[in-house]
Write a protein that holds these residues in place. Sequence first.
Motif, PDB file in Angstrom:
ATOM      1  N   PRO A   1       0.801  -1.231   0.000  1.00 29.78           N
ATOM      2  CA  PRO A   1       0.000   0.000   0.000  1.00 29.78           C
ATOM      3  C   PRO A   1       0.833   1.281   0.000  1.00 29.78           C
ATOM      4  N   THR A   2       2.008   1.255   0.604  1.00 30.55           N
ATOM      5  CA  THR A   2       2.797   2.486   0.706  1.00 30.55           C
ATOM      6  C   THR A   2       4.013   2.531  -0.199  1.00 30.55           C
ATOM      7  N   GLU A   3       4.399   1.406  -0.806  1.00 37.50           N
ATOM      8  CA  GLU A   3       5.599   1.410  -1.646  1.00 37.50           C
ATOM      9  C   GLU A   3       5.596   0.251  -2.630  1.00 37.50           C
ATOM     10  N   ASN A   4       6.329   0.437  -3.715  1.00 42.09           N
ATOM     11  CA  ASN A   4       6.539  -0.596  -4.722  1.00 42.09           C
ATOM     12  C   ASN A   4       8.040  -0.765  -4.884  1.00 42.09           C
ATOM     13  N   TYR A   5       8.517  -1.999  -4.918  1.00 42.47           N
ATOM     14  CA  TYR A   5       9.952  -2.240  -4.977  1.00 42.47           C
ATOM     15  C   TYR A   5      10.234  -3.593  -5.600  1.00 42.47           C
ATOM     16  N   THR A   6      11.532  -3.875  -5.824  1.00 40.73           N
ATOM     17  CA  THR A   6      11.930  -5.182  -6.334  1.00 40.73           C
ATOM     18  C   THR A   6      12.277  -6.082  -5.160  1.00 40.73           C
ATOM     19  N   TYR A   7      12.018  -7.349  -5.342  1.00 39.65           N
ATOM     20  CA  TYR A   7      12.342  -8.358  -4.337  1.00 39.65           C
ATOM     21  C   TYR A   7      13.096  -9.470  -5.049  1.00 39.65           C
ATOM     22  N   THR A   8      14.255  -9.851  -4.507  1.00 42.84           N
ATOM     23  CA  THR A   8      15.078 -10.860  -5.171  1.00 42.84           C
ATOM     24  C   THR A   8      15.371 -12.043  -4.263  1.00 42.84           C
ATOM     25  N   GLY A   9      14.564 -12.251  -3.254  1.00 41.36           N
ATOM     26  CA  GLY A   9      14.795 -13.319  -2.296  1.00 41.36           C
ATOM     27  C   GLY A   9      14.658 -14.715  -2.868  1.00 41.36           C
ATOM     28  N   GLU A  10      14.062 -14.840  -4.023  1.00 40.50           N
ATOM     29  CA  GLU A  10      13.894 -16.162  -4.618  1.00 40.50           C
ATOM     30  C   GLU A  10      14.955 -16.490  -5.656  1.00 40.50           C
ATOM     31  N   THR A  11      15.878 -15.560  -5.925  1.00 38.52           N
ATOM     32  CA  THR A  11      16.947 -15.870  -6.868  1.00 38.52           C
ATOM     33  C   THR A  11      17.921 -16.847  -6.219  1.00 38.52           C
ATOM     34  N   ILE A  12      18.414 -17.779  -6.998  1.00 40.63           N
ATOM     35  CA  ILE A  12      19.345 -18.773  -6.448  1.00 40.63           C
ATOM     36  C   ILE A  12      20.745 -18.630  -7.043  1.00 40.63           C
ATOM     37  N   THR A  13      20.905 -17.764  -8.027  1.00 41.09           N
ATOM     38  CA  THR A  13      22.216 -17.490  -8.603  1.00 41.09           C
ATOM     39  C   THR A  13      22.345 -15.973  -8.763  1.00 41.09           C
ATOM     40  N   ASN A  14      23.422 -15.545  -9.413  1.00 40.99           N
ATOM     41  CA  ASN A  14      23.651 -14.120  -9.616  1.00 40.99           C
ATOM     42  C   ASN A  14      22.577 -13.489 -10.481  1.00 40.99           C
ATOM     43  N   TRP A  15      22.332 -12.212 -10.227  1.00 41.11           N
ATOM     44  CA  TRP A  15      21.342 -11.470 -11.006  1.00 41.11           C
ATOM     45  C   TRP A  15      21.779 -10.013 -11.069  1.00 41.11           C
ATOM     46  N   GLY A  16      21.211  -9.286 -11.983  1.00 42.15           N
ATOM     47  CA  GLY A  16      21.487  -7.858 -12.093  1.00 42.15           C
ATOM     48  C   GLY A  16      20.305  -7.164 -12.747  1.00 42.15           C
ATOM     49  N   LEU A  17      20.163  -5.887 -12.440  1.00 51.59           N
ATOM     50  CA  LEU A  17      19.072  -5.086 -12.974  1.00 51.59           C
ATOM     51  C   LEU A  17      19.623  -3.688 -13.201  1.00 51.59           C
ATOM     52  N   THR A  18      19.483  -3.158 -14.408  1.00 49.14           N
ATOM     53  CA  THR A  18      19.900  -1.790 -14.694  1.00 49.14           C
ATOM     54  C   THR A  18      18.808  -1.084 -15.476  1.00 49.14           C
ATOM     55  N   LEU A  19      18.864   0.227 -15.449  1.00 52.45           N
ATOM     56  CA  LEU A  19      17.962   1.063 -16.234  1.00 52.45           C
ATOM     57  C   LEU A  19      18.809   1.960 -17.115  1.00 52.45           C
ATOM     58  N   SER A  20      18.321   2.271 -18.299  1.00 57.72           N
ATOM     59  CA  SER A  20      19.039   3.197 -19.171  1.00 57.72           C
ATOM     60  C   SER A  20      18.034   4.061 -19.919  1.00 57.72           C
ATOM     61  N   ASP A  21      18.512   5.190 -20.384  1.00 55.94           N
ATOM     62  CA  ASP A  21      17.709   6.091 -21.199  1.00 55.94           C
ATOM     63  C   ASP A  21      18.262   6.012 -22.609  1.00 55.94           C
ATOM     64  N   PRO A  22      17.559   5.353 -23.535  1.00 54.44           N
ATOM     65  CA  PRO A  22      18.099   5.166 -24.883  1.00 54.44           C
ATOM     66  C   PRO A  22      18.233   6.470 -25.669  1.00 54.44           C
ATOM     67  N   GLU A  23      17.634   7.548 -25.194  1.00 53.04           N
ATOM     68  CA  GLU A  23      17.709   8.837 -25.884  1.00 53.04           C
ATOM     69  C   GLU A  23      18.848   9.714 -25.375  1.00 53.04           C
ATOM     70  N   ALA A  24      19.581   9.256 -24.369  1.00 47.96           N
ATOM     71  CA  ALA A  24      20.611  10.108 -23.776  1.00 47.96           C
ATOM     72  C   ALA A  24      21.897   9.333 -23.565  1.00 47.96           C
ATOM     73  N   TYR A  25      23.007  10.049 -23.643  1.00 49.74           N
ATOM     74  CA  TYR A  25      24.321   9.499 -23.356  1.00 49.74           C
ATOM     75  C   TYR A  25      24.998  10.423 -22.356  1.00 49.74           C
ATOM     76  N   TRP A  26      25.499   9.857 -21.262  1.00 50.70           N
ATOM     77  CA  TRP A  26      26.174  10.656 -20.244  1.00 50.70           C
ATOM     78  C   TRP A  26      27.613  10.233 -20.146  1.00 50.70           C
ATOM     79  N   ASN A  27      28.491  11.195 -20.151  1.00 52.57           N
ATOM     80  CA  ASN A  27      29.912  10.943 -19.944  1.00 52.57           C
ATOM     81  C   ASN A  27      30.149  10.979 -18.440  1.00 52.57           C
ATOM     82  N   LEU A  28      30.411   9.844 -17.841  1.00 55.27           N
ATOM     83  CA  LEU A  28      30.533   9.737 -16.382  1.00 55.27           C
ATOM     84  C   LEU A  28      31.978   9.844 -15.905  1.00 55.27           C
ATOM     85  N   THR A  29      32.872  10.365 -16.737  1.00 53.32           N
ATOM     86  CA  THR A  29      34.254  10.520 -16.288  1.00 53.32           C
ATOM     87  C   THR A  29      34.405  11.669 -15.324  1.00 53.32           C
TER      88      THR A  29
END
Length: 115
Positions: free
Chosen positions: A87-115
């Motif tokens: 009711p108060t929040e939405n989030y990811t839960y990964t307690g059922e993963t049994i091996t490595n996992w990863g999740l990323t987000l990107s903006d396909p319309e933008a490129y950022w130089n992070l140097t």
Amino acid sequence: MKNPIHLTLLALLAIATCHGAIAQNDAGQGAGIAQMGRSPEAAALLFREEWNSLPLAQPITQEHLSNQDLSLHLYGDINGIRKSAHPTENYTYTGETITNWGLTLSDPEAYWNLT
């Protein structure tokens, strides 16, 4: 008479300790950044994402993003990544993963130089 190897090791330890203290002092004052000609400032927020209020789902998918301009990328054990809903929040839960996992987000319309 003391062993010369012990004296050498003791001298190296003293030098390393002094060097570490000096480096920590410089880092704490931001001297490294100032010496490079840049001012220490906070990075700008690239984007913000909060999961939408759709019901619980497993695995999580692109439709669970509130910002559909972003792309969701899942890696590894993706079937164990759940989009939870409370009711108060939405989030990811990964307690059922049994091996490595990863999740990323990107903006396909933008490129950022992070140097």
